[in-house]
Scaffold this motif. Structure first.
Motif, PDB file in Angstrom:
ATOM      1  N   THR A 129      84.365 -26.593  81.293  1.00 54.95           N
ATOM      2  CA  THR A 129      83.520 -26.491  82.493  1.00 54.95           C
ATOM      3  C   THR A 129      83.520 -25.081  83.076  1.00 54.95           C
ATOM      4  O   THR A 129      82.620 -24.728  83.840  1.00 54.95           O
ATOM      5  N   ASP A 130      84.527 -24.289  82.715  1.00 59.23           N
ATOM      6  CA  ASP A 130      84.594 -22.917  83.223  1.00 59.23           C
ATOM      7  C   ASP A 130      83.571 -22.004  82.544  1.00 59.23           C
ATOM      8  O   ASP A 130      83.384 -20.857  82.993  1.00 59.23           O
ATOM      9  N   LEU A 131      82.910 -22.498  81.506  1.00 62.40           N
ATOM     10  CA  LEU A 131      81.985 -21.653  80.743  1.00 62.40           C
ATOM     11  C   LEU A 131      80.516 -21.962  81.026  1.00 62.40           C
ATOM     12  O   LEU A 131      79.635 -21.334  80.432  1.00 62.40           O
ATOM     13  N   VAL A 132      80.257 -22.914  81.916  1.00 57.39           N
ATOM     14  CA  VAL A 132      78.872 -23.267  82.257  1.00 57.39           C
ATOM     15  C   VAL A 132      78.740 -23.376  83.771  1.00 57.39           C
ATOM     16  O   VAL A 132      79.731 -23.489  84.494  1.00 57.39           O
ATOM     17  N   ASP A 133      77.508 -23.345  84.267  1.00 60.50           N
ATOM     18  CA  ASP A 133      77.298 -23.446  85.712  1.00 60.50           C
ATOM     19  C   ASP A 133      77.139 -24.904  86.138  1.00 60.50           C
ATOM     20  O   ASP A 133      77.038 -25.812  85.306  1.00 60.50           O
ATOM     21  N   GLU A 134      77.093 -25.138  87.439  1.00 59.89           N
ATOM     22  CA  GLU A 134      77.049 -26.487  87.991  1.00 59.89           C
ATOM     23  C   GLU A 134      75.781 -27.224  87.576  1.00 59.89           C
ATOM     24  O   GLU A 134      75.813 -28.432  87.285  1.00 59.89           O
ATOM     25  N   GLU A 135      74.666 -26.517  87.503  1.00 57.85           N
ATOM     26  CA  GLU A 135      73.413 -27.156  87.114  1.00 57.85           C
ATOM     27  C   GLU A 135      73.495 -27.714  85.695  1.00 57.85           C
ATOM     28  O   GLU A 135      73.078 -28.847  85.433  1.00 57.85           O
ATOM     29  N   GLN A 136      74.072 -26.927  84.783  1.00 53.51           N
ATOM     30  CA  GLN A 136      74.212 -27.408  83.410  1.00 53.51           C
ATOM     31  C   GLN A 136      75.203 -28.561  83.336  1.00 53.51           C
ATOM     32  O   GLN A 136      74.992 -29.523  82.585  1.00 53.51           O
ATOM     33  N   LEU A 137      76.268 -28.488  84.120  1.00 53.39           N
ATOM     34  CA  LEU A 137      77.249 -29.568  84.131  1.00 53.39           C
ATOM     35  C   LEU A 137      76.613 -30.884  84.555  1.00 53.39           C
ATOM     36  O   LEU A 137      76.844 -31.930  83.941  1.00 53.39           O
ATOM     37  N   GLN A 138      75.821 -30.836  85.598  1.00 52.22           N
ATOM     38  CA  GLN A 138      75.182 -32.064  86.074  1.00 52.22           C
ATOM     39  C   GLN A 138      74.182 -32.590  85.053  1.00 52.22           C
ATOM     40  O   GLN A 138      74.064 -33.809  84.870  1.00 52.22           O
ATOM     41  N   ARG A 139      73.497 -31.690  84.365  1.00 49.21           N
ATOM     42  CA  ARG A 139      72.558 -32.114  83.327  1.00 49.21           C
ATOM     43  C   ARG A 139      73.297 -32.787  82.173  1.00 49.21           C
ATOM     44  O   ARG A 139      72.863 -33.825  81.646  1.00 49.21           O
ATOM     45  N   ILE A 140      74.446 -32.219  81.804  1.00 46.54           N
ATOM     46  CA  ILE A 140      75.260 -32.789  80.735  1.00 46.54           C
ATOM     47  C   ILE A 140      75.777 -34.168  81.124  1.00 46.54           C
ATOM     48  O   ILE A 140      75.744 -35.112  80.332  1.00 46.54           O
ATOM     49  N   GLU A 141      76.251 -34.283  82.356  1.00 50.47           N
ATOM     50  CA  GLU A 141      76.791 -35.567  82.811  1.00 50.47           C
ATOM     51  C   GLU A 141      75.704 -36.645  82.849  1.00 50.47           C
ATOM     52  O   GLU A 141      75.966 -37.810  82.534  1.00 50.47           O
ATOM     53  N   ARG A 142      74.498 -36.262  83.197  1.00 50.46           N
ATOM     54  CA  ARG A 142      73.388 -37.237  83.155  1.00 50.46           C
ATOM     55  C   ARG A 142      73.124 -37.670  81.714  1.00 50.46           C
ATOM     56  O   ARG A 142      72.847 -38.857  81.460  1.00 50.46           O
ATOM     57  N   ARG A 143      73.209 -36.722  80.791  1.00 50.52           N
ATOM     58  CA  ARG A 143      72.989 -37.052  79.376  1.00 50.52           C
ATOM     59  C   ARG A 143      74.068 -38.009  78.885  1.00 50.52           C
ATOM     60  O   ARG A 143      73.787 -38.961  78.143  1.00 50.52           O
ATOM     61  N   VAL A 144      75.306 -37.771  79.273  1.00 54.03           N
ATOM     62  CA  VAL A 144      76.403 -38.664  78.892  1.00 54.03           C
ATOM     63  C   VAL A 144      76.150 -40.066  79.448  1.00 54.03           C
ATOM     64  O   VAL A 144      76.341 -41.068  78.755  1.00 54.03           O
ATOM     65  N   ARG A 145      75.697 -40.131  80.682  1.00 50.38           N
ATOM     66  CA  ARG A 145      75.462 -41.425  81.317  1.00 50.38           C
ATOM     67  C   ARG A 145      74.353 -42.214  80.623  1.00 50.38           C
ATOM     68  O   ARG A 145      74.387 -43.451  80.593  1.00 50.38           O
ATOM     69  N   THR A 146      73.366 -41.528  80.060  1.00 46.58           N
ATOM     70  CA  THR A 146      72.312 -42.266  79.351  1.00 46.58           C
ATOM     71  C   THR A 146      72.863 -42.910  78.084  1.00 46.58           C
ATOM     72  O   THR A 146      72.394 -43.975  77.672  1.00 46.58           O
ATOM     73  N   LEU A 147      73.864 -42.285  77.471  1.00 45.75           N
ATOM     74  CA  LEU A 147      74.475 -42.844  76.264  1.00 45.75           C
ATOM     75  C   LEU A 147      75.571 -43.846  76.589  1.00 45.75           C
ATOM     76  O   LEU A 147      75.823 -44.774  75.813  1.00 45.75           O
ATOM     77  N   ASN A 148      76.238 -43.663  77.718  1.00 45.87           N
ATOM     78  CA  ASN A 148      77.389 -44.505  78.045  1.00 45.87           C
ATOM     79  C   ASN A 148      77.528 -44.610  79.560  1.00 45.87           C
ATOM     80  O   ASN A 148      78.235 -43.823  80.187  1.00 45.87           O
ATOM     81  N   PRO A 149      76.869 -45.579  80.162  1.00 43.88           N
ATOM     82  CA  PRO A 149      76.908 -45.709  81.626  1.00 43.88           C
ATOM     83  C   PRO A 149      78.229 -46.245  82.170  1.00 43.88           C
ATOM     84  O   PRO A 149      78.464 -46.176  83.384  1.00 43.88           O
ATOM     85  N   LEU A 150      79.103 -46.780  81.293  1.00 44.42           N
ATOM     86  CA  LEU A 150      80.316 -47.447  81.767  1.00 44.42           C
ATOM     87  C   LEU A 150      81.568 -46.583  81.686  1.00 44.42           C
ATOM     88  O   LEU A 150      82.563 -46.872  82.360  1.00 44.42           O
TER      89      LEU A 150
END
Length: 326
Positions: free
Chosen positions: A163-184
């Motif tokens: 997480t130290d290598l990306v900005d907050e906007e990219q982190l939130q985008r990544i987390e949304r992508r993870v949630r689409t694959l695995n909401p639980l």
């Protein structure tokens, strides 16, 4: 033999994640915080040389078992059953089993081993599948790899690493992508795979019923075929390597063809250093650091593993040979 209660069974944590996500770093972080506990560590690598095994911190309380002759999700599942069966006989003196899968593993066949085999099921319990994802490369990995998708979808816990290598906007985008694959899945952020161990160990996060709802065939036979274009090459060199020459060769190569060279990792006998020098790369991102000193009677050698697509062994071998110290 009296049947073991759930509390008496050896808890098993499986660490998955695509190539270069930070699995070995997480494993070392866990082991560093587990002083005094008896832990068995099973490491599976994509390639014939166990680089990760050389990089795992051990203090005498760990038992390290390496599988370098195939993948736990397919060709060496029988070896895993045999090993787990031997380890479960130590129930009562062994506190935990940690398994680090290869970055190209399908997690489902590994998990089903703990339910299909009666002896394994009798002595162990799956505590959690922890999937480490590389915040820098996750989106590209998901686009290019079915295994990367499976690892996220199957996770009980997703560790969004680097997480130290990306900005907050990219982190939130990544987390949304993870949630689409695995909401639980439970999701946590980390840098250098540092995480409160209470969030990943002893969490009792693996629930068989939930897995069966997602995949009713979970306990059946899983045919898993790796991408045939992805192979590994091991380069070896006995003579000391000039790391400046090596970086002058490797860094431009990775910048130009980072999508071909998915992951490289090596322990180097470097000129001018009494310690091992560890070089790693994930696509275009590289790191180099000193590790443990060579023993007085220990043979010094370089072993460098390259994992990627359409690799040219002769070109890579010639390139490393050209980096030998003059």
């Amino acid at each position: 033999m009296t049947a073991l209660t759930t509390a008496q069974k050896i808890p098993v944590t499986v660490i998955t994640g695509y190539l270069g996500s930070g699995k070995t770093t997480l494993l070392n972080h866990i082991l560093t915080g587990q002083q005094g506990r008896k832990v068995a560590v099973i490491v599976n690598e994509f390639g014939e040389v166990g680089i990760d095994g050389q990089l795992i911190e051990q203090d005498g309380d760990e038992q390290l078992i390496e599988f370098n002759n195939g993948c736990l999700c397919c060709t060496v599942r029988g070896d895993l059953v045999t090993t787990i069966d031997k380890l479960r006989q130590r129930a009562g003196e062994l506190d935990a089993i940690l398994i680090e899968t290869t970055g190209l593993a399908d997690p489902a066949p590994v998990a089903s081993t703990f339910f299909v085999d009666e002896a394994v099921r009798a002595g162990t319990r799956l505590d959690a599948f922890v999937t480490v994802v590389d915040a820098v490369n996750l989106e590209k990995n998901l686009e290019q790899s079915v295994e990367a998708q499976e690892q996220v979808a199957f996770a009980d816990i997703v560790l969004v690493n680097k997480t130290d290598l990306v900005d907050e906007e990219q982190l939130q985008r990544i987390e949304r992508r993870v949630r689409t694959l695995n909401p639980l899945a439970r999701m946590h952020r980390s840098a250098n795979s540092v995480i409160d161990l209470d969030l990943v160990l002893g969490v009792n996060a693996f629930q068989l019923d939930a897995k069966l709802q997602v995949d009713p065939e979970f306990l059946g036979d899983h045919a898993h075929e790796h991408d045939a274009d992805i192979t590994s090459i091991v380069l070896r060199e006995q003579r000391p390597v000039d790391m400046n020459r090596f970086m002058s060769w490797m860094a431009p190569l990775l910048q130009k063809e980072g999508d071909r060279y998915l992951r490289t990792k090596g322990v180097f006998n470097a000129k001018g250093f009494n310690e091992r020098v560890v070089f790693q790369s994930v696509r275009m991102l590289t790191t180099m650091a000193r590790f443990h000193a060579w023993g007085d009677d220990e043979p010094r050698r370089t072993e460098y593993v390259v994992i990627g697509r359409d690799l040219d062994r002769e070109m890579l071998a010639a390139g490393l040979a050209d980096c030998v110290a003059k």
